[in-house]
Design a protein around this motif. Structure first.
Motif, PDB file in Angstrom:
ATOM      1  N   ASN A  44      46.028  62.079  -6.440  1.00  0.00           N
ATOM      2  CA  ASN A  44      46.542  63.250  -7.164  1.00  0.00           C
ATOM      3  C   ASN A  44      45.404  64.039  -7.812  1.00  0.00           C
ATOM      4  OD1 ASN A  44      49.171  62.508  -6.538  1.00  0.00           O
ATOM      5  ND2 ASN A  44      49.534  61.513  -8.511  1.00  0.00           N
ATOM      6  N   TYR A  47      43.463  65.914  -5.169  1.00  0.00           N
ATOM      7  CA  TYR A  47      44.261  67.073  -4.749  1.00  0.00           C
ATOM      8  C   TYR A  47      44.081  68.223  -5.732  1.00  0.00           C
ATOM      9  CZ  TYR A  47      48.518  69.860  -3.913  1.00  0.00           C
ATOM     10  OH  TYR A  47      49.414  70.885  -3.684  1.00  0.00           O
ATOM     11  N   ARG A  51      42.299  71.860  -4.997  1.00  0.00           N
ATOM     12  CA  ARG A  51      43.127  73.061  -5.035  1.00  0.00           C
ATOM     13  C   ARG A  51      42.673  74.059  -6.104  1.00  0.00           C
ATOM     14  NH1 ARG A  51      48.047  73.010  -2.015  1.00  0.00           N
ATOM     15  NH2 ARG A  51      48.250  75.102  -2.887  1.00  0.00           N
ATOM     16  N   GLN A  73      49.066  60.411   3.915  1.00  0.00           N
ATOM     17  CA  GLN A  73      48.202  60.581   2.745  1.00  0.00           C
ATOM     18  C   GLN A  73      46.944  61.364   3.104  1.00  0.00           C
ATOM     19  OE1 GLN A  73      47.903  59.601  -0.539  1.00  0.00           O
ATOM     20  NE2 GLN A  73      50.027  58.942  -0.686  1.00  0.00           N
ATOM     21  N   GLU A  76      47.632  65.096   4.100  1.00  0.00           N
ATOM     22  CA  GLU A  76      47.945  66.004   2.991  1.00  0.00           C
ATOM     23  C   GLU A  76      46.706  66.335   2.172  1.00  0.00           C
ATOM     24  OE1 GLU A  76      50.834  66.282  -0.936  1.00  0.00           O
ATOM     25  OE2 GLU A  76      51.434  65.043   0.774  1.00  0.00           O
ATOM     26  N   LEU A  77      45.890  65.334   1.895  1.00  0.00           N
ATOM     27  CA  LEU A  77      44.665  65.601   1.153  1.00  0.00           C
ATOM     28  C   LEU A  77      43.724  66.493   1.960  1.00  0.00           C
ATOM     29  CD1 LEU A  77      43.826  62.148  -0.487  1.00  0.00           C
ATOM     30  CD2 LEU A  77      44.757  64.186  -1.585  1.00  0.00           C
ATOM     31  N   ALA A  80      44.620  70.018   1.683  1.00  0.00           N
ATOM     32  CA  ALA A  80      44.291  70.567   0.364  1.00  0.00           C
ATOM     33  C   ALA A  80      42.798  70.854   0.216  1.00  0.00           C
ATOM     34  CB  ALA A  80      44.723  69.596  -0.727  1.00  0.00           C
ATOM     35  N   ARG A 285      52.471  66.670  -7.446  1.00  0.00           N
ATOM     36  CA  ARG A 285      51.551  67.702  -6.978  1.00  0.00           C
ATOM     37  C   ARG A 285      52.273  69.036  -6.856  1.00  0.00           C
ATOM     38  NH1 ARG A 285      48.649  64.221  -2.084  1.00  0.00           N
ATOM     39  NH2 ARG A 285      48.211  62.365  -3.367  1.00  0.00           N
TER      40      ARG A 285
END
Length: 319
Positions: A44, A47, A51, A73, A76-77, A80, A285
Motif C-alpha cells: 500500500n 502504491y 501514485r 499483486q 497492480e503495483l 501504479a 488504495r
C-alpha cells in the motif's frame, strides 16, 4: 534528496467485510458486503508513493506466492508505476488479511503472513545515500532489523512505520531517521500521552529520532530529535467511508515527497492530503490517487495557520 523510494514489507490480499459494528470476543455478526482487493502495508505504501511522486522512482521489496494472488499483486503495483523486479516468488501462498469495517469506517484486521515470512534475498537490498527506505513490522522483525542496518550502512534515509507495534521495535529507534506512529502505537512504544507536547518532545530527544504521530481526523504531531521542538499540522475534514489504508497512504506519500527534496513539513502536508483522500473510498488504495489530487486537496485546505506551533518559541523549518 533526489533519490528512490524503496519499500520493504508485506504484500497481501485483503478480504474486507462490511459490518454494522465490530464484533466483541465470542460474538458473531453478519456482513452486508464482501470485497477482495490488494493490500499489505508495504505494498500500500509503495502504491501511494508511486501514485503521488513527481520524479522519484519507487521500488518494492518483498515476496508473494507463485499463485494468481501474487500475479495480481505485482500487476497492480506495476500499473501504479512501482518497480516490482525485487518482489520474489516463493512456495508459500501470498499473504492474506481479513478486515472487518464498521459503518463509521473503523476496522479490525487479522493477517496471515504466508509468503511475507520468507527470507529477504540480500541481493535485493541495494541502497544509495539518496534513497528513502520505508519499513514496517508486518514481516519478521529480524528481517526488518537486518534491512535497517543494511540501509544505515549505505547512508540511506530510513522511515519506520512501527506497525503493527511490538516492544522489539524499540531496538530500531537508534537506526532509523523518522518514526511514524498512530496514537495507540505511540502510547505503547514511547509511553507518552500524545496530548502532551512536553512528553512527545522528551521522547524525541531521548530516542534521538524525529517522530510523527498520526491522530486520525484530529491532527498530525511532529517532534524533532535534534532540538525537541514540536509542531502540529491540521488534517483535512472529509466524509469518512473506510479508514483502512489511510496510514499507509500517509507514509507512502511522505516518503515520495522526502525523496524529491521536500522539507518534512511540506511532506507531511502532502501526506495528510493523500490520507484524507484514501478514507473517502472503500479499500486501502484510492484508485485516483495522484500528485494532482493531493495538490488540489492541499490547496483547498491551506490557511494562514497551516502550521501552528505547539511550542511557540520554535518556528523554523526542518528538512
Amino acid at each position: 534528496m533526489g533519490g528512490k523510494v524503496i519499500v520493504v514489507g508485506a504484500l497481501n490480499v485483503d478480504i474486507t467485510l462490511a459490518v454494522d459494528r465490530i464484533p466483541v470476543v465470542g460474538e458473531t455478526v453478519i456482513s452486508s458486503q464482501v470485497s477482495r482487493s490488494s493490500g499489505g502495508k508495504g505494498a500500500n505504501q509503495a502504491y501511494a508513493a508511486a501514485r503521488t511522486a513527481r520524479t522519484a522512482e519507487v521500488a518494492m521489496v518483498g515476496a508473494v506466492g507463485a499463485d494468481e494472488a501474487g500475479d495480481a499483486q505485482c500487476a497492480e503495483l506495476g500499473r501504479a508505476g512501482v518497480d516490482v523486479s525485487r518482489v520474489r516468488r516463493v512456495a508459500e501462498p501470498t499473504g492474506l488479511a481479513m478486515i472487518a469495517v464498521d459503518i463509521a469506517g473503523g476496522n479490525i484486521i487479522v493477517v496471515a503472513p504466508g509468503a511475507n515470512a520468507a527470507p529477504i534475498d540480500r541481493r535485493t537490498l541495494e541502497f544509495r545515500t539518496s534513497d528513502v527506505v520505508v519499513l514496517q513490522l508486518e514481516i519478521p522483525f529480524e528481517q526488518v532489523r537486518r534491512v535497517a542496518k543494511h540501509a544505515r550502512s549505505a547512508g540511506a534515509y530510513i522511515v519506520l512505520n512501527a506497525a503493527p507495534a511490538h516492544a522489539s521495535a524499540k531496538a530500531l529507534f537508534a537506526i532509523v531517521d523518522l518514526l511514524v506512529l498512530n496514537e495507540p502505537e505511540a502510547v505503547q512504544l514511547l509511553d507518552v500521552d500524545v496530548a502532551s507536547s512536553a512528553e512527545l518532545s522528551a521522547a524525541a530527544a531521548r530516542e534521538k529520532v524525529d517522530i510523527i504521530v498520526t491522530r486520525g481526523g484530529n491532527s498530525i504531531l511532529m517532534a524533532f530529535g535534534s532540538d525537541g521542538s514540536v509542531a502540529e499540522v491540521p488534517t483535512h475534514q472529509v466524509a469518512v467511508v473506510d479508514t483502512v489504508g489511510a496510514g499507509d497512504a500517509f507514509v507512502g506519500t511522505l516518503a515520495a515527497a522526502l525523496a524529491e527534496g521536500h522539507t518534512l513539513n511540506d511532506a507531511v502536508s502532502r501526506a495528510c492530503a493523500a490520507s484524507a483522500a484514501t478514507v473517502t473510498v472503500h479499500g486501502a488504495r484510492h484508485p485516483e490517487l495522484s500528485e494532482s489530487l493531493i495538490e488540489r486537496m492541499a490547496l483547498a485546505a491551506a490557511t494562514p495557520k497551516r502550521m501552528p506551533q505547539l511550542n511557540p518559541t520554535i518556528a523554523k523549518e526542518h528538512s
